[in-house]
Design a protein around this motif. Structure first.
Motif, PDB file in Angstrom:
ATOM      1  N   ASP A  10      -8.375  15.145 -18.003  1.00  8.78           N
ATOM      2  CA  ASP A  10      -7.673  14.005 -18.473  1.00  8.78           C
ATOM      3  C   ASP A  10      -6.553  14.745 -19.237  1.00  8.78           C
ATOM      4  OD1 ASP A  10      -7.340  11.676 -20.020  1.00  8.78           O
ATOM      5  OD2 ASP A  10      -9.257  10.535 -20.144  1.00  8.78           O
ATOM      6  N   VAL A  11      -5.364  14.343 -18.780  1.00 13.19           N
ATOM      7  CA  VAL A  11      -4.284  15.849 -19.650  1.00 13.19           C
ATOM      8  C   VAL A  11      -4.023  14.332 -20.264  1.00 13.19           C
ATOM      9  CG1 VAL A  11      -2.156  16.056 -19.276  1.00 13.19           C
ATOM     10  CG2 VAL A  11      -3.922  16.360 -17.356  1.00 13.19           C
ATOM     11  N   ALA A  12      -3.254  13.694 -19.990  1.00 11.28           N
ATOM     12  CA  ALA A  12      -2.957  12.213 -20.640  1.00 11.28           C
ATOM     13  C   ALA A  12      -3.900  11.721 -21.820  1.00 11.28           C
ATOM     14  CB  ALA A  12      -2.770  10.829 -20.175  1.00 11.28           C
ATOM     15  N   TYR A  69      -6.256  14.159 -23.556  1.00 11.64           N
ATOM     16  CA  TYR A  69      -6.207  15.527 -24.553  1.00 11.64           C
ATOM     17  C   TYR A  69      -5.133  17.289 -24.268  1.00 11.64           C
ATOM     18  CZ  TYR A  69     -10.060  17.327 -21.463  1.00 11.64           C
ATOM     19  OH  TYR A  69     -10.867  18.159 -20.880  1.00 11.64           O
ATOM     20  N   GLY A  70      -4.958  16.308 -23.589  1.00 16.45           N
ATOM     21  CA  GLY A  70      -2.890  17.965 -23.062  1.00 16.45           C
ATOM     22  C   GLY A  70      -3.142  18.706 -22.149  1.00 16.45           C
ATOM     23  N   PRO A  71      -2.700  20.203 -22.076  1.00 14.79           N
ATOM     24  CA  PRO A  71      -2.022  20.587 -20.821  1.00 14.79           C
ATOM     25  C   PRO A  71      -2.782  21.179 -20.430  1.00 14.79           C
ATOM     26  CG  PRO A  71      -0.978  21.242 -22.347  1.00 14.79           C
ATOM     27  CD  PRO A  71      -0.756  19.964 -23.475  1.00 14.79           C
ATOM     28  N   ASP A  72      -4.349  21.451 -21.917  1.00  9.98           N
ATOM     29  CA  ASP A  72      -5.039  22.666 -21.224  1.00  9.98           C
ATOM     30  C   ASP A  72      -6.051  21.893 -20.443  1.00  9.98           C
ATOM     31  OD1 ASP A  72      -4.094  24.786 -22.954  1.00  9.98           O
ATOM     32  OD2 ASP A  72      -5.340  24.215 -24.356  1.00  9.98           O
ATOM     33  N   ALA A  73      -6.977  20.133 -20.412  1.00 13.21           N
ATOM     34  CA  ALA A  73      -7.620  19.509 -19.481  1.00 13.21           C
ATOM     35  C   ALA A  73      -8.135  20.142 -18.488  1.00 13.21           C
ATOM     36  CB  ALA A  73      -6.817  17.790 -19.824  1.00 13.21           C
ATOM     37  N   PRO A  74      -7.012  20.673 -17.677  1.00 11.56           N
ATOM     38  CA  PRO A  74      -7.965  20.802 -16.656  1.00 11.56           C
ATOM     39  C   PRO A  74      -8.799  21.772 -16.386  1.00 11.56           C
ATOM     40  CG  PRO A  74      -5.107  21.042 -16.689  1.00 11.56           C
ATOM     41  CD  PRO A  74      -5.382  20.317 -17.565  1.00 11.56           C
ATOM     42  N   TRP A  75      -8.546  22.981 -17.861  1.00  6.30           N
ATOM     43  CA  TRP A  75     -10.040  24.006 -18.074  1.00  6.30           C
ATOM     44  C   TRP A  75     -10.628  23.204 -18.946  1.00  6.30           C
ATOM     45  CZ3 TRP A  75     -10.244  26.541 -22.048  1.00  6.30           C
ATOM     46  CH2 TRP A  75      -9.241  27.306 -22.553  1.00  6.30           C
ATOM     47  N   GLN A  76     -10.158  23.510 -20.371  1.00 12.36           N
ATOM     48  CA  GLN A  76     -11.065  22.986 -21.480  1.00 12.36           C
ATOM     49  C   GLN A  76     -11.625  21.665 -21.616  1.00 12.36           C
ATOM     50  OE1 GLN A  76     -12.699  24.781 -23.964  1.00 12.36           O
ATOM     51  NE2 GLN A  76     -11.045  25.157 -25.279  1.00 12.36           N
ATOM     52  N   GLN A  77     -12.810  21.738 -22.312  1.00 14.70           N
ATOM     53  CA  GLN A  77     -14.076  20.336 -22.738  1.00 14.70           C
ATOM     54  C   GLN A  77     -12.576  19.730 -23.702  1.00 14.70           C
ATOM     55  OE1 GLN A  77     -16.937  21.984 -25.058  1.00 14.70           O
ATOM     56  NE2 GLN A  77     -15.408  21.912 -27.148  1.00 14.70           N
ATOM     57  N   ASP A 112     -16.571  11.874 -24.638  1.00 14.05           N
ATOM     58  CA  ASP A 112     -16.466  11.566 -23.148  1.00 14.05           C
ATOM     59  C   ASP A 112     -16.349  10.224 -23.181  1.00 14.05           C
ATOM     60  OD1 ASP A 112     -16.559  14.123 -21.099  1.00 14.05           O
ATOM     61  OD2 ASP A 112     -18.859  14.059 -21.955  1.00 14.05           O
ATOM     62  N   VAL A 113     -15.004  10.031 -22.046  1.00 13.57           N
ATOM     63  CA  VAL A 113     -14.588   8.476 -21.539  1.00 13.57           C
ATOM     64  C   VAL A 113     -15.013   9.052 -19.823  1.00 13.57           C
ATOM     65  CG1 VAL A 113     -13.470   8.141 -23.299  1.00 13.57           C
ATOM     66  CG2 VAL A 113     -12.721   8.602 -21.556  1.00 13.57           C
ATOM     67  N   LEU A 114     -15.067   7.504 -19.483  1.00 10.10           N
ATOM     68  CA  LEU A 114     -15.374   7.340 -18.076  1.00 10.10           C
ATOM     69  C   LEU A 114     -13.884   8.283 -17.748  1.00 10.10           C
ATOM     70  CD1 LEU A 114     -16.709   7.467 -15.189  1.00 10.10           C
ATOM     71  CD2 LEU A 114     -16.657   4.643 -15.502  1.00 10.10           C
ATOM     72  N   PHE A 115     -13.633   9.225 -16.901  1.00  8.86           N
ATOM     73  CA  PHE A 115     -12.666   9.892 -16.247  1.00  8.86           C
ATOM     74  C   PHE A 115     -12.438  10.529 -14.721  1.00  8.86           C
ATOM     75  CE2 PHE A 115      -9.417  12.895 -14.893  1.00  8.86           C
ATOM     76  CZ  PHE A 115      -8.012  12.075 -15.927  1.00  8.86           C
ATOM     77  N   PRO A 116     -11.987  10.259 -13.207  1.00  6.64           N
ATOM     78  CA  PRO A 116     -11.025   9.157 -13.775  1.00  6.64           C
ATOM     79  C   PRO A 116     -11.191   7.345 -14.375  1.00  6.64           C
ATOM     80  CG  PRO A 116     -11.215   9.766 -11.295  1.00  6.64           C
ATOM     81  CD  PRO A 116     -12.245  10.397 -12.390  1.00  6.64           C
ATOM     82  N   ALA A 117     -10.699   6.168 -14.427  1.00  7.50           N
ATOM     83  CA  ALA A 117     -11.364   5.313 -14.946  1.00  7.50           C
ATOM     84  C   ALA A 117     -11.378   4.433 -13.419  1.00  7.50           C
ATOM     85  CB  ALA A 117     -10.074   4.033 -15.291  1.00  7.50           C
ATOM     86  N   VAL A 118     -12.128   3.675 -13.497  1.00  2.00           N
ATOM     87  CA  VAL A 118     -12.543   3.074 -12.301  1.00  2.00           C
ATOM     88  C   VAL A 118     -11.536   1.788 -12.415  1.00  2.00           C
ATOM     89  CG1 VAL A 118     -14.692   3.461 -12.464  1.00  2.00           C
ATOM     90  CG2 VAL A 118     -14.265   1.282 -13.436  1.00  2.00           C
TER      91      VAL A 118
END
Length: 975
Positions: free
Chosen positions: A644-646, A648-656, A666-672
């Motif tokens: 969820d890059v939008a 918490y930022g550019p580390d989102a693809p790998w970082q918690q 957590d939030v539900l990502f991607p959104a329904v």
């Protein structure tokens, strides 16, 4: 113990403190099991009755006075002996060992056998009650451990352990660092380690400093008899935070000139740099060794140097620089200890970029243990060269059950696969890696099963051959929940690992694809599983649901006292994983349906949100209800919002999910998605194998080809509503031998219509049948292509092509042909596709293409011309001294084609590049070769070993109809 009377325990005051302390644990354990607390005598043996005499051979005069035969025990490392003897008319059970830990392990083995699980505190496992306790006659020994130092690394401990531990045990004592772990916490760690026969610890490092967080921490390790170390990034017995907390690094410009001064406690520039701040760094290291000498605790000293944040050195990776670093550390060891450095146990861990030094020829002193790490995902990176002279310091192994880093972090539930772990540990052991093994276990709690297996195997590999793995799983279940459910629970735990092998939960919202020019593309808002081909998303989700049902049924039969432990060790993991898979199915099916305008999309949005709420509810139960709230704050590891890059930022693809190093809920990502619906009913049609829908799509609606030999699920079409009112539908077609299960009916949301063919009536050859779907005033034509091919008897037996492919599980060969004393052996449930085939012995030498052992797969192909063979291999690395990871493949008598998996995929386990990320994330090495089939008929696919480290799980021959999917098609029919 009999008749409500327990034999007293006797120890010597001159014995090691760890032995006396463990004897008190045995006293408490006997009371836990029987309700009777035996007496504990120090330096006094009661004159009458039976006694239990506890003491080490090297420190207990009471034990030495017994005159035991200590052949095979005395002088060995950590070797126990338990023997019942008659002494002056008094029956005495002697529990002893060659040294402190040998005796401690003997004590805790009694605890385990009387019914106290090693996990009694960390998982609230109740003891198994017994009215009487008796010891069998004879000598009993656990033997000498095969691996000298066996331990664990507490790591990546935020947010779970890092939140819970200070709240449970009190804050750390270092001023300004209340999140540190104090000695009360480590007492629980040390005790459990010793119950598991571990002896070595890398303490927690995320913002923590073992020595500073509590001045009693090292003394506590000594009191328990645990060997201390530090991780691969923390040399000379100092946690890296001891530097980070007190140093402010200078800032240099591009020319290396300091533009902002820094400082550290040693008068230096504050830089963690051997090139720019060597005197301060060496003084800092000397203090670490001085502390070890002064406090007199047992340690294994990490040497070498990495960056302060688990990174490569800021000074560059010059071999000359690393040689200077190792020399400086060795001089410090000699100067501070006053001893020959060869007598001080040392390790150099070749983690990530450090491996390059070894590959390029840098060698530490021969007495230093060289530790080979895995690739962070359970695959070895390198093995010792058998051609090199033996090293007095030997070799070690660093293995992961938890990871934070490239690809994606996995920190939540246990995702280990015991068969895969066994295969890699067996290979390491057979290559002589026996001096030191350490496992990264993350938060410690949550990785109980893999840690115990790792330590059991390190103790005695001979006791755990491949055939013994089911027995080990059963014994683990019995140890914690009794014999009554052991068989059933052992099988459930096995199936849990088998399903985890499919994909780690943190990656259930990442689809990885490869473009025509070999670029690897991530989509963090898509399912890795196909929603439309081979039924794979439904199949995997349903398997998890079935496992959760089995887990619940077992739990319901357990006594109330065992249910907290069961929730912690079994039910939470299984239920939360099943729920997460159901969430992802609802979520991604919602997104697909919303794009097609299906009315059920909105119901699926509701279901996904309900599953998200259930995820939170399971964690809340763990945190608040279990064990009276003992674990409050522990179960808080995010695992859904990755990518969820939008947010918490550019580390989102790998970082918690985190901001400023603090984990986010957590939030539900991607959104329904929710869609507006027409007022009236409106016809929609979708077909098996396609994400398109009709009316609307420009392409024709075509079902996957029907074949009498198909193994994939029956073809279907969905009749769905794009509006709010129900409507009637009808299917019409002109072929009576094509059968639909629901040819007419009423659509509220949607109806799935499944087809099959009466092959006795269907015409031979290929026939296209138009199926007209009508409803709500509209119609859609769907084409059904039926290929009724004849299989000539002369073609014989084997797998049969259907739907444009032949798919075979590697463990189902027509022939398994050995060569040069090497043969392929089946390893059940080793990976993503179940069983795998691997050459044994594992130390076999590489073979020229076509001369090694081979597997043969006989198959009938209706298609001639060019075909592609896809090989699904375990995601291994090039571990051998010679480069590459190779196999060879061919049809019939054609020349073998050699595939170097590393070259073909581009995977680099040192750089941790994108290709390596793909292989580890997908838990498979997928490579292909192209072959020419001269004519339809019977053919034999041959698969040779070239390198002995290849593990093949599945082979798929694409004759032109293979559909894109994560797991590939199901195994073809074999006639």
């Amino acid at each position: 113990m009999a008749g409500r009377k327990a034999a007293p325990l006797v120890v010597s005051s001159t014995d090691h403190p760890g032995v006396v302390r463990a004897a008190r644990d045995l006293q408490a354990d006997i009371e836990r099991v029987t309700g009777v607390r035996p007496g504990l005598y120090v330096d006094h043996v009661p004159a009458v009755g039976e006694v239990v005499l506890i003491g080490s051979l090297d420190a207990s005069p009471l034990v030495r006075a017994v005159g035991l035969d200590t052949t095979g025990i005395a002088g060995r490392w950590e070797t126990s002996l338990t023997e019942a003897v008659a002494r002056s008319g008094q029956r005495t059970l002697v529990v002893t060992g060659s040294d402190q830990r040998g005796t401690i392990y003997g004590i805790y083995e009694i605890s385990r056998q009387i019914g106290v699980s090693p996990w009694y505190w960390w998982d609230d496992v109740p003891p198994q009650h017994r009215d009487e306790l008796h010891v069998l006659p004879g000598r009993h020994s656990l033997g000498t451990p095969a691996v000298k130092y066996r331990g664990l690394f507490i790591n990546d401990e935020n947010p779970a352990l890092g939140t819970w531990a200070p709240a449970c045990f009190g804050p750390g004592l270092a001023p300004g660092y209340p999140g540190g772990f104090n000695h009360a916490f480590y007492e629980k760690i040390f005790e459990t380690m010793l119950r598991l026969r571990a002896n070595y610890l890398w303490p927690a490092v995320w913002g923590r400093a073992f020595a500073e967080d509590d001045p009693l921490n090292h003394a506590t390790a000594k009191r328990y008899g645990v060997v201390m170390g530090t991780s691969h990034e923390a040399p000379m017995m100092r946690g890296i935070e001891e530097w980070n907390r007190h140093a402010v690094p200078a800032v240099r410009d591009a020319d290396g000139t300091i533009v902002t001064p820094g400082h550290d406690p040693y008068g230096g520039t504050g830089e963690w740099s051997f090139r720019h701040n060597a005197d301060a760094v060496k003084a800092y290291w000397a203090d670490g060794i001085r502390r070890m000498v002064t406090q007199d605790f047992e340690g294994v000293v990490t040497v070498g140097m990495r960056g302060t944040g688990d990174t490569r050195l800021p000074d560059g990776d010059s071999i000359d620089l690393m040689r200077d670093i190792l020399a400086a550390e060795r001089k410090i060891l000699a100067d501070v200890t006053g001893r020959d450095p060869a007598t001080v146990p040392q390790v150099w861990t070749l983690y990530t970029e450090v491996m390059r030094y070894w590959v390029e020829g840098l060698r530490p002193a021969d007495d230093v243990t060289v530790v080979f790490p895995d690739d962070n995902w359970g695959n070895l990176r390198k093995l010792p060269d058998p051609g090199l002279p033996p090293r007095p310091g030997g070799y070690g192994l660093y293995y992961h059950f938890d990871f934070v880093g490239p690809g994606r972090c996995y920190k939540w539930n246990d995702t280990s696969v015991i068969a895969n772990t066994w295969e890699q540990l067996n290979q390491a052991f057979e290559y002589g890696i026996t001096r030191l093994w350490v496992a990264n276990v993350g938060d410690f709690k949550g990785n109980e099963l893999p840690l115990q297996f790792f330590l059991d195997y390190a103790w005695d590999p001979a006791a755990l051959p491949l055939s013994a793995l089911p027995t080990w799983e059963r014994r683990y279940a019995e140890q914690n929940f009794g014999a009554g459910v052991a068989d059933e629970l052992g099988a459930l735990l096995h199936d849990y690992g088998r399903l985890q092998a499919l994909r780690k939960p943190e990656l259930l919202n990442r689809h990885i694809s490869v473009t025509a020019d070999d670029a690897i593309v991530y989509d963090d808002q898509a399912s890795p599983y196909s929603l439309v081909d081979y039924g794979e998303l439904d199949r995997v989700t349903d398997q998890w649901a079935e496992l959760a049902t089995r887990a619940r049924q077992i739990g319901d039969r357990l006594p109330a006292a065992a249910r907290d432990a069961y929730f912690e060790l079994v039910q939470y993991e299984v239920a939360s994983m099943a729920n997460l898979h159901a969430l992802r199915r609802a979520e991604f099916t919602n997104i697909l349906y919303a794009g097609q305008g299906r009315a059920p999309a909105n119901d699926l949005a509701d279901e996904a949100e309900a599953r998200f709420a259930q995820d939170l509810a399971l964690a809340d139960r763990f945190n608040t209800d279990i064990a009276g709230g003992k674990w409050r704050g522990f179960q808080m590891q995010p695992h859904i919002d990755y990518g969820d890059v939008a947010r918490y930022g550019p580390d989102a693809p790998w970082q918690q999910p985190q901001i400023n190093n603090v984990a986010l809920p957590d939030v539900l990502f991607p959104a329904v998605r929710r869609i507006p619906l027409a007022v009236d009913g409106a016809l929609g049609v979708a077909v098996d194998g396609s994400t398109l829908s009709w009316p609307g799509a420009a392409d024709p609606a075509v079902l996957p080809e029907f074949s009498p030999f198909q193994s994939q699920p029956d073809q279907y079409l969905d009749v769905f509503n794009r509006g709010s009112k129900r409507f009637t539908y009808r299917l019409r077609w002109g072929a009576p031998w094509l059968v639909a299960d629901k040819p007419a009916g009423v659509v509220d949301g949607q109806v799935r219509v499944t087809f099959h063919v009466d092959w006795r009536q269907a015409p031979k050859g290929t026939t296209t049948v138009p199926v007209v779907v009508t409803g709500a005033g509209e119609s859609v034509t769907v084409r059904a292509v039926v290929a009724n091919r004849e299989l000539p008897a002369a073609w014989g037996h084997g797998f049969v092509e259907a739907n444009g492919y032949v798919s075979v599980d590697a463990d189902h060969p027509t022939a398994n042909i050995a060569a040069h004393g090497v043969t392929w052996q089946r390893i059940p449930d080793i990976g993503r596709h179940g069983a795998g085939m691997k050459p044994f012995p594992v130390t076999a030498t590489s073979q020229p293409a076509g001369s090694g052992p081979r597997l043969e797969y006989r198959m009938s192909l209706f298609t001639a011309g060019t075909v592609t063979v896809w090989a699904y291999l375990s995601p291994r690395n090039d571990v051998l001294p010679t480069p590459g990871l190779r196999y060879a493949v061919a049809f019939d008598d054609q020349s073998p084609q050699v595939v170097d998996v590393i070259a073909a995929t581009g995977s680099d386990s040192t750089a941790l590049n994108r290709a390596w990320e793909r292989n580890t994330s997908d838990n498979i090495n997928l490579t292909s070769t192209r072959h020419t089939i001269i004519a339809p008929g019977p053919h034999t696919l041959k698969f040779w070993m070239v390198d002995p480290t290849v593990v093949v799980q599945k082979l798929v021959v694409d004759t032109g109809g293979l559909r894109p999917s994560y797991l590939g098609p199901p195994e073809s029919r074999r006639l």
